[in-house]
Design a protein around this motif. Structure first.
Motif, PDB file in Angstrom:
ATOM      1  N   GLY A   1      -2.175  -8.305  -0.247  1.00  0.00           N
ATOM      2  CA  GLY A   1      -2.751  -7.982   1.056  1.00  0.00           C
ATOM      3  C   GLY A   1      -3.895  -8.844   1.519  1.00  0.00           C
ATOM      4  N   ASN A   2      -4.616  -9.525   0.608  1.00  0.00           N
ATOM      5  CA  ASN A   2      -5.759 -10.322   1.078  1.00  0.00           C
ATOM      6  C   ASN A   2      -5.790 -11.720   0.446  1.00  0.00           C
ATOM      7  OD1 ASN A   2      -6.410  -9.597  -1.503  1.00  0.00           O
ATOM      8  ND2 ASN A   2      -8.497  -8.919  -1.033  1.00  0.00           N
TER       9      ASN A   2
ATOM     10  N   LEU B   1       5.480 -12.471   7.242  1.00  0.00           N
ATOM     11  CA  LEU B   1       4.663 -11.777   6.235  1.00  0.00           C
ATOM     12  C   LEU B   1       3.316 -11.367   6.831  1.00  0.00           C
ATOM     13  CD1 LEU B   1       5.447 -14.105   3.220  1.00  0.00           C
ATOM     14  CD2 LEU B   1       6.074 -11.686   3.362  1.00  0.00           C
ATOM     15  N   LYS B   2       2.716 -12.244   7.619  1.00  0.00           N
ATOM     16  CA  LYS B   2       1.427 -11.946   8.243  1.00  0.00           C
ATOM     17  C   LYS B   2       1.535 -10.774   9.203  1.00  0.00           C
ATOM     18  CE  LYS B   2      -2.846 -12.579   9.704  1.00  0.00           C
ATOM     19  NZ  LYS B   2      -4.020 -12.289   8.868  1.00  0.00           N
ATOM     20  N   ILE B   3       2.647 -10.682   9.917  1.00  0.00           N
ATOM     21  CA  ILE B   3       2.829  -9.586  10.877  1.00  0.00           C
ATOM     22  C   ILE B   3       2.773  -8.234  10.160  1.00  0.00           C
ATOM     23  CG2 ILE B   3       4.533  -8.453  12.378  1.00  0.00           C
ATOM     24  CD1 ILE B   3       5.350 -11.276  13.317  1.00  0.00           C
TER      25      ILE B   3
ATOM     26  N   PRO C   1      -1.258  -7.761   7.637  1.00  0.00           N
ATOM     27  CA  PRO C   1      -2.246  -8.472   8.453  1.00  0.00           C
ATOM     28  C   PRO C   1      -3.477  -8.957   7.691  1.00  0.00           C
ATOM     29  CG  PRO C   1      -2.252  -6.113   8.947  1.00  0.00           C
ATOM     30  CD  PRO C   1      -1.054  -6.368   8.099  1.00  0.00           C
ATOM     31  N   PHE C   2      -3.716  -8.434   6.488  1.00  0.00           N
ATOM     32  CA  PHE C   2      -4.905  -8.868   5.757  1.00  0.00           C
ATOM     33  C   PHE C   2      -4.683 -10.159   4.969  1.00  0.00           C
ATOM     34  CE2 PHE C   2      -5.625  -4.268   6.320  1.00  0.00           C
ATOM     35  CZ  PHE C   2      -6.819  -4.336   7.013  1.00  0.00           C
ATOM     36  N   LEU C   3      -3.447 -10.637   4.909  1.00  0.00           N
ATOM     37  CA  LEU C   3      -3.207 -11.944   4.301  1.00  0.00           C
ATOM     38  C   LEU C   3      -3.925 -13.022   5.102  1.00  0.00           C
ATOM     39  CD1 LEU C   3       0.648 -11.752   3.573  1.00  0.00           C
ATOM     40  CD2 LEU C   3      -1.194 -11.599   1.891  1.00  0.00           C
ATOM     41  N   LYS C   4      -4.488 -13.984   4.399  1.00  0.00           N
ATOM     42  CA  LYS C   4      -5.160 -15.111   5.050  1.00  0.00           C
ATOM     43  C   LYS C   4      -4.205 -16.303   4.977  1.00  0.00           C
ATOM     44  CE  LYS C   4      -9.638 -13.286   3.585  1.00  0.00           C
ATOM     45  NZ  LYS C   4      -9.078 -12.085   2.928  1.00  0.00           N
TER      46      LYS C   4
END
Length: 240
Positions: free
Chosen positions: A72-73, A90-92, A95-98
Protein backbone atom coordinates in the motif's frame (compact mmCIF):
# COMPACT_ATOMS: atom_id res chain seq x y z
CA UNK A 1 -18.06 1.42 -19.66
CA UNK A 2 -20.90 -0.98 -20.44
CA UNK A 3 -22.37 -2.98 -17.58
CA UNK A 4 -20.78 -6.21 -18.89
CA UNK A 5 -17.32 -4.61 -18.90
CA UNK A 6 -17.86 -3.31 -15.37
CA UNK A 7 -18.92 -6.77 -14.19
CA UNK A 8 -15.82 -8.30 -15.81
CA UNK A 9 -13.60 -5.74 -14.09
CA UNK A 10 -15.18 -6.29 -10.66
CA UNK A 11 -15.26 -10.08 -10.78
CA UNK A 12 -11.90 -10.39 -12.49
CA UNK A 13 -10.18 -8.20 -9.90
CA UNK A 14 -11.78 -10.22 -7.10
CA UNK A 15 -10.05 -13.32 -8.47
CA UNK A 16 -6.78 -11.54 -7.69
CA UNK A 17 -7.95 -10.63 -4.17
CA UNK A 18 -8.80 -7.04 -5.08
CA UNK A 19 -12.09 -5.36 -4.19
CA UNK A 20 -13.01 -2.56 -6.58
CA UNK A 21 -15.44 0.15 -5.50
CA UNK A 22 -17.68 2.15 -7.85
CA UNK A 23 -15.40 5.15 -7.40
CA UNK A 24 -12.61 3.05 -8.90
CA UNK A 25 -14.91 1.96 -11.73
CA UNK A 26 -15.47 5.62 -12.61
CA UNK A 27 -11.71 6.15 -12.78
CA UNK A 28 -11.20 3.09 -14.96
CA UNK A 29 -13.98 4.32 -17.22
CA UNK A 30 -12.32 7.72 -17.63
CA UNK A 31 -8.97 5.98 -18.18
CA UNK A 32 -10.54 3.92 -20.97
CA UNK A 33 -12.19 6.92 -22.62
CA UNK A 34 -8.97 8.94 -22.60
CA UNK A 35 -6.96 5.97 -23.86
CA UNK A 36 -9.27 5.64 -26.87
CA UNK A 37 -9.34 9.41 -27.47
CA UNK A 38 -5.56 9.84 -27.36
CA UNK A 39 -4.99 6.66 -29.34
CA UNK A 40 -6.53 8.42 -32.35
CA UNK A 41 -3.63 10.90 -32.24
CA UNK A 42 -0.75 8.60 -31.29
CA UNK A 43 0.06 4.90 -31.11
CA UNK A 44 -0.62 4.02 -27.47
CA UNK A 45 -2.10 0.57 -27.93
CA UNK A 46 -3.44 -1.77 -30.59
CA UNK A 47 -6.13 -2.85 -28.10
CA UNK A 48 -9.04 -0.42 -28.01
CA UNK A 49 -12.21 -2.55 -27.85
CA UNK A 50 -13.72 -2.06 -24.40
CA UNK A 51 -13.84 -5.64 -23.12
CA UNK A 52 -10.39 -6.34 -24.55
CA UNK A 53 -8.98 -3.33 -22.69
CA UNK A 54 -10.56 -4.58 -19.45
CA UNK A 55 -9.02 -8.02 -19.92
CA UNK A 56 -5.66 -7.33 -21.56
CA UNK A 57 -4.78 -4.02 -19.93
CA UNK A 58 -6.73 -3.50 -16.69
CA UNK A 59 -6.99 -7.05 -15.36
CA UNK A 60 -3.60 -8.02 -16.72
CA UNK A 61 -2.08 -5.07 -14.85
CA UNK A 62 -3.97 -5.83 -11.63
CA UNK A 63 -2.68 -9.41 -11.74
CA UNK A 64 0.69 -7.97 -10.65
CA UNK A 65 -0.81 -7.66 -7.16
CA UNK A 66 -0.46 -11.45 -6.84
CA UNK A 67 3.29 -10.99 -6.34
CA UNK A 68 2.49 -10.05 -2.74
CA UNK A 69 5.00 -7.20 -2.62
CA UNK A 70 2.54 -4.30 -2.74
CA UNK A 71 1.03 -3.57 0.65
CA UNK A 72 0.00 0.00 0.00
CA UNK A 73 2.80 2.54 0.48
CA UNK A 74 5.77 1.16 -1.47
CA UNK A 75 7.85 3.19 -3.88
CA UNK A 76 7.23 1.57 -7.27
CA UNK A 77 8.75 2.31 -10.66
CA UNK A 78 7.21 1.07 -13.90
CA UNK A 79 9.95 0.86 -16.54
CA UNK A 80 8.76 1.23 -20.13
CA UNK A 81 5.26 1.92 -18.90
CA UNK A 82 3.78 2.90 -22.27
CA UNK A 83 0.18 3.94 -21.61
CA UNK A 84 0.59 3.35 -17.87
CA UNK A 85 0.45 -0.43 -17.60
CA UNK A 86 0.71 -2.07 -15.15
CA UNK A 87 1.33 0.72 -12.62
CA UNK A 88 -1.65 3.06 -13.11
CA UNK A 89 -4.39 0.42 -12.65
CA UNK A 90 -2.59 -0.59 -9.44
CA UNK A 91 -2.46 3.05 -8.34
CA UNK A 92 -6.19 3.47 -8.93
CA UNK A 93 -7.11 0.66 -6.54
CA UNK A 94 -4.19 1.17 -4.12
CA UNK A 95 -3.92 4.97 -3.89
CA UNK A 96 -1.20 4.96 -1.23
CA UNK A 97 1.35 3.42 -3.60
CA UNK A 98 4.00 5.92 -4.64
CA UNK A 99 4.38 5.50 -8.38
CA UNK A 100 7.06 6.55 -10.86
CA UNK A 101 6.24 6.05 -14.55
CA UNK A 102 9.24 5.91 -16.88
CA UNK A 103 8.97 5.94 -20.67
CA UNK A 104 11.28 6.98 -23.49
CA UNK A 105 8.49 8.47 -25.62
CA UNK A 106 7.70 12.16 -25.11
CA UNK A 107 4.21 11.69 -26.56
CA UNK A 108 3.40 8.83 -24.21
CA UNK A 109 4.59 10.81 -21.20
CA UNK A 110 2.32 13.67 -22.29
CA UNK A 111 -0.59 11.22 -22.21
CA UNK A 112 0.50 9.95 -18.79
CA UNK A 113 0.65 13.47 -17.35
CA UNK A 114 -2.86 14.07 -18.66
CA UNK A 115 -4.23 10.83 -17.20
CA UNK A 116 -2.69 11.52 -13.80
CA UNK A 117 -4.22 15.01 -13.77
CA UNK A 118 -7.64 13.90 -15.01
CA UNK A 119 -7.87 11.07 -12.47
CA UNK A 120 -6.52 13.34 -9.71
CA UNK A 121 -3.88 10.78 -8.74
CA UNK A 122 -1.46 11.88 -6.06
CA UNK A 123 2.21 10.88 -5.65
CA UNK A 124 2.69 9.86 -9.27
CA UNK A 125 5.91 10.97 -10.94
CA UNK A 126 6.12 10.80 -14.74
CA UNK A 127 9.62 10.73 -16.25
CA UNK A 128 10.53 11.06 -19.90
CA UNK A 129 13.82 9.23 -20.37
CA UNK A 130 15.63 6.02 -21.13
CA UNK A 131 16.16 3.37 -18.50
CA UNK A 132 19.89 3.19 -19.21
CA UNK A 133 20.22 6.91 -18.37
CA UNK A 134 17.76 7.23 -15.49
CA UNK A 135 19.08 4.00 -13.96
CA UNK A 136 22.45 5.66 -13.40
CA UNK A 137 20.96 8.84 -11.92
CA UNK A 138 21.57 8.87 -8.15
CA UNK A 139 18.06 10.29 -7.63
CA UNK A 140 16.57 7.04 -8.91
CA UNK A 141 19.24 4.36 -8.69
CA UNK A 142 18.41 1.74 -6.04
CA UNK A 143 15.62 3.95 -4.65
CA UNK A 144 12.59 1.71 -5.25
CA UNK A 145 10.97 -1.04 -3.23
CA UNK A 146 9.47 -2.61 -6.34
CA UNK A 147 10.15 -2.28 -10.06
CA UNK A 148 7.62 -3.63 -12.54
CA UNK A 149 7.86 -4.07 -16.30
CA UNK A 150 5.50 -5.44 -18.90
CA UNK A 151 7.96 -4.83 -21.74
CA UNK A 152 8.49 -7.40 -24.48
CA UNK A 153 12.27 -7.63 -24.05
CA UNK A 154 13.76 -10.94 -22.98
CA UNK A 155 14.24 -11.39 -19.24
CA UNK A 156 18.04 -11.14 -19.27
CA UNK A 157 17.79 -7.76 -21.03
CA UNK A 158 14.98 -6.56 -18.76
CA UNK A 159 17.03 -7.41 -15.68
CA UNK A 160 19.83 -5.10 -16.81
CA UNK A 161 17.42 -2.23 -17.38
CA UNK A 162 15.43 -2.72 -14.17
CA UNK A 163 17.44 -4.16 -11.26
CA UNK A 164 19.63 -1.01 -10.94
CA UNK A 165 16.47 0.85 -9.83
CA UNK A 166 15.71 -1.60 -7.01
CA UNK A 167 16.85 -1.23 -3.41
CA UNK A 168 18.74 -4.08 -1.81
CA UNK A 169 16.03 -6.42 -0.45
CA UNK A 170 13.56 -4.91 -2.90
CA UNK A 171 11.98 -6.69 -5.86
CA UNK A 172 11.71 -6.65 -9.61
CA UNK A 173 8.47 -8.18 -10.90
CA UNK A 174 8.44 -9.12 -14.59
CA UNK A 175 5.16 -9.83 -16.37
CA UNK A 176 6.00 -12.54 -18.86
CA UNK A 177 4.04 -14.84 -21.13
CA UNK A 178 3.08 -18.49 -21.15
CA UNK A 179 6.49 -19.91 -22.08
CA UNK A 180 9.32 -18.83 -19.78
CA UNK A 181 11.60 -21.85 -19.43
CA UNK A 182 14.15 -20.74 -22.04
CA UNK A 183 14.19 -17.17 -20.72
CA UNK A 184 14.85 -18.43 -17.21
CA UNK A 185 17.80 -20.53 -18.40
CA UNK A 186 19.21 -17.62 -20.42
CA UNK A 187 18.92 -15.21 -17.46
CA UNK A 188 21.24 -16.94 -15.01
CA UNK A 189 24.28 -14.80 -15.87
CA UNK A 190 22.26 -11.58 -15.68
CA UNK A 191 20.88 -12.55 -12.28
CA UNK A 192 24.39 -13.26 -10.98
CA UNK A 193 25.93 -10.09 -12.42
CA UNK A 194 23.14 -7.76 -11.31
CA UNK A 195 22.73 -9.34 -7.86
CA UNK A 196 19.25 -10.73 -8.25
CA UNK A 197 17.72 -14.00 -7.15
CA UNK A 198 14.44 -15.48 -8.38
CA UNK A 199 12.26 -15.82 -5.31
CA UNK A 200 9.08 -17.05 -6.93
CA UNK A 201 7.37 -17.68 -10.25
CA UNK A 202 3.60 -17.23 -10.13
CA UNK A 203 1.33 -18.59 -12.84
CA UNK A 204 -1.54 -16.23 -13.67
CA UNK A 205 -4.70 -17.11 -15.55
CA UNK A 206 -6.22 -13.88 -16.84
CA UNK A 207 -10.02 -13.98 -16.32
CA UNK A 208 -12.36 -14.12 -19.34
CA UNK A 209 -9.55 -15.29 -21.63
CA UNK A 210 -7.23 -18.17 -22.36
CA UNK A 211 -4.23 -15.98 -21.57
CA UNK A 212 -1.68 -17.47 -19.19
CA UNK A 213 1.04 -15.24 -17.81
CA UNK A 214 3.80 -15.61 -15.26
CA UNK A 215 5.02 -13.15 -12.66
CA UNK A 216 8.74 -13.62 -12.17
CA UNK A 217 9.59 -12.21 -8.74
CA UNK A 218 13.28 -11.33 -8.42
CA UNK A 219 14.77 -10.24 -5.10
CA UNK A 220 17.68 -7.78 -5.10
CA UNK A 221 20.27 -9.38 -2.83
CA UNK A 222 23.15 -6.90 -3.20
CA UNK A 223 24.12 -3.65 -4.92
CA UNK A 224 24.25 -3.83 -8.73
CA UNK A 225 27.67 -2.96 -10.24
CA UNK A 226 27.76 0.67 -11.32
CA UNK A 227 28.59 -0.22 -14.94
CA UNK A 228 25.04 -1.46 -15.40
CA UNK A 229 22.88 -0.66 -17.26
CA UNK A 230 25.11 -0.36 -20.33
CA UNK A 231 24.20 1.49 -23.51
CA UNK A 232 21.55 -0.21 -25.69
CA UNK A 233 24.00 -1.13 -28.46
CA UNK A 234 26.25 -2.86 -25.92
CA UNK A 235 23.30 -4.75 -24.47
CA UNK A 236 22.18 -5.84 -27.94
CA UNK A 237 25.69 -6.82 -29.03
CA UNK A 238 26.54 -8.71 -25.85
CA UNK A 239 23.48 -9.42 -23.65
CA UNK A 240 24.16 -10.83 -20.21
Amino acid sequence: MKSKSVEMLLKGAKEFGINIEMFHVEQFNKYYELLVEWNKKMNLTAIIEEEEVVIKHFLDSLSTYKCGKMKGNEQIIDVGTGAGFPALPLKIVFPFLKITLLDSSKKRTMFLHHIVEELNLQEVNVIHGRAEDIGKDSAYREKFDVCVARAVASLNVLLEYTLPFVKVDGYFVALKGREIEEEMVNSQRALKELKGSVEEIIKIDIPYSNIVHHLIVVKKIDTSPIKYPRRPNAIQKSPL
